[in-house]
Design an enzyme around this catalytic site. Structure first.
Site, mmCIF file in Angstrom:
data_model
loop_
_atom_site.group_PDB
_atom_site.id
_atom_site.type_symbol
_atom_site.label_atom_id
_atom_site.label_comp_id
_atom_site.label_asym_id
_atom_site.label_seq_id
_atom_site.Cartn_x
_atom_site.Cartn_y
_atom_site.Cartn_z
ATOM 1 N N HIS A 168 0.827 -1.208 0.000
ATOM 2 C CA HIS A 168 0.000 0.000 0.000
ATOM 3 C C HIS A 168 0.866 1.264 0.000
ATOM 4 O O HIS A 168 0.680 2.161 -0.837
ATOM 5 C CB HIS A 168 -0.894 -0.031 1.244
ATOM 6 C CG HIS A 168 -1.848 1.097 1.367
ATOM 7 N ND1 HIS A 168 -3.185 0.977 1.060
ATOM 8 C CD2 HIS A 168 -1.678 2.382 1.779
ATOM 9 C CE1 HIS A 168 -3.797 2.127 1.278
ATOM 10 N NE2 HIS A 168 -2.897 2.998 1.715
ATOM 11 N N GLU A 169 1.812 1.349 0.928
ATOM 12 C CA GLU A 169 2.650 2.545 1.035
ATOM 13 C C GLU A 169 3.624 2.661 -0.132
ATOM 14 O O GLU A 169 3.925 3.763 -0.593
ATOM 15 C CB GLU A 169 3.402 2.539 2.370
ATOM 16 C CG GLU A 169 2.514 2.643 3.605
ATOM 17 C CD GLU A 169 1.676 3.920 3.620
ATOM 18 O OE1 GLU A 169 2.112 4.930 3.031
ATOM 19 O OE2 GLU A 169 0.581 3.895 4.202
ATOM 20 N N HIS A 191 1.778 4.250 -2.920
ATOM 21 C CA HIS A 191 1.695 5.702 -2.746
ATOM 22 C C HIS A 191 2.975 6.374 -3.235
ATOM 23 O O HIS A 191 2.932 7.359 -3.985
ATOM 24 C CB HIS A 191 1.495 6.054 -1.266
ATOM 25 C CG HIS A 191 0.105 5.849 -0.761
ATOM 26 N ND1 HIS A 191 -1.016 6.150 -1.499
ATOM 27 C CD2 HIS A 191 -0.349 5.394 0.438
ATOM 28 C CE1 HIS A 191 -2.104 5.881 -0.779
ATOM 29 N NE2 HIS A 191 -1.718 5.421 0.397
#
Length: 216
Positions: free
Chosen positions: A21-22, A25
């Site tokens: 997820h990160e 980003h």
């Protein structure tokens, strides 16, 4: 309360999901013109680069309840360096996180869906990790600060130019300033009363996405 084996599997699944997820980003911000996270080494699948102390505590606490949510270290982004402007750019960067979790869930369930011959235990591992990714995606899409869904909402509303929308944006700015306090208050209500507001909000979207991911 889950067994030790289930607990380890849930925590491991959340750690993997948050790392992806990160990283998503950071990668999307880099591709949209802001190298800040890239220069800090955040475009990586090394979980140590993405773990947040409070988010990690939340992972353990929520996993004990059999749910499993949490968050990683916020990815630094300079919205004014992003293509399409700060609001739309941040909305796209924010959306990349949940989208990566849904993509990972699809990939994890692919061997099961095509009927690949594998041990039953491995099927359970893949299904659990896919489920965790679906849950994390839905959780992060809730339009509450500091979750991704709030930034997506702000980005979408930012494309509407009107006097009334300015008032809405002011209200959203005040809500955003409350940040973690608002989210923790909602979580605390669930812990104290046993009635989970987030669970109520997330149940139907999770079930729908799981049917799409798992093909059931």
């Amino acid at each position: 309360m889950p067994s030790i084996q289930d607990l380890i599997l849930i925590i491991g699944g959340v750690l993997v999901a948050i790392t992806v997820h990160e990283c998503a980003h950071a990668w999307s911000a880099y591709k949209l013109g802001d190298p800040t996270a890239h220069e800090l080494g955040r475009v990586t699948l090394n979980p140590l680069k993405h773990l947040d102390p409070m988010g990690t505590v939340m992972i353990v606490m929520s996993s004990i309840s059999g749910f499993g949510i949490g968050w990683g270290k916020p990815t630094p982004v300079n919205p004014y360096r992003l293509k399409y402007g700060p609001l739309t750019g941040m909305a796209l960067v924010s959306l990349a996180g949940p989208a990566s979790n849904l993509l990972l869930a699809l990939i994890l369930m692919l061997p099961v869906r095509v009927g690949l011959d594998m041990p039953y235990t491995l099927k359970i591992v893949l299904a659990t990790m896919a489920w965790v990714n679906v849950v994390l995606a839905v959780f992060n899409l809730i339009p509450l600060p500091p979750l991704d869904g709030f930034k997506v909402l702000v980005g979408l509303l930012g494309t509407i130019k009107s006097e009334s929308m300015r008032a809405v944006n002011l209200v959203l700015a005040k809500i955003e300033s409350m940040g973690f306090m608002l989210l923790f208050a909602i979580l605390a209500i669930g812990w104290v009363t046993g009635f989970s507001i987030l669970g109520l909000i997330m149940e139907q979207p999770i079930n729908l996405l799981w049917k799409l991911v798992a093909g059931v």
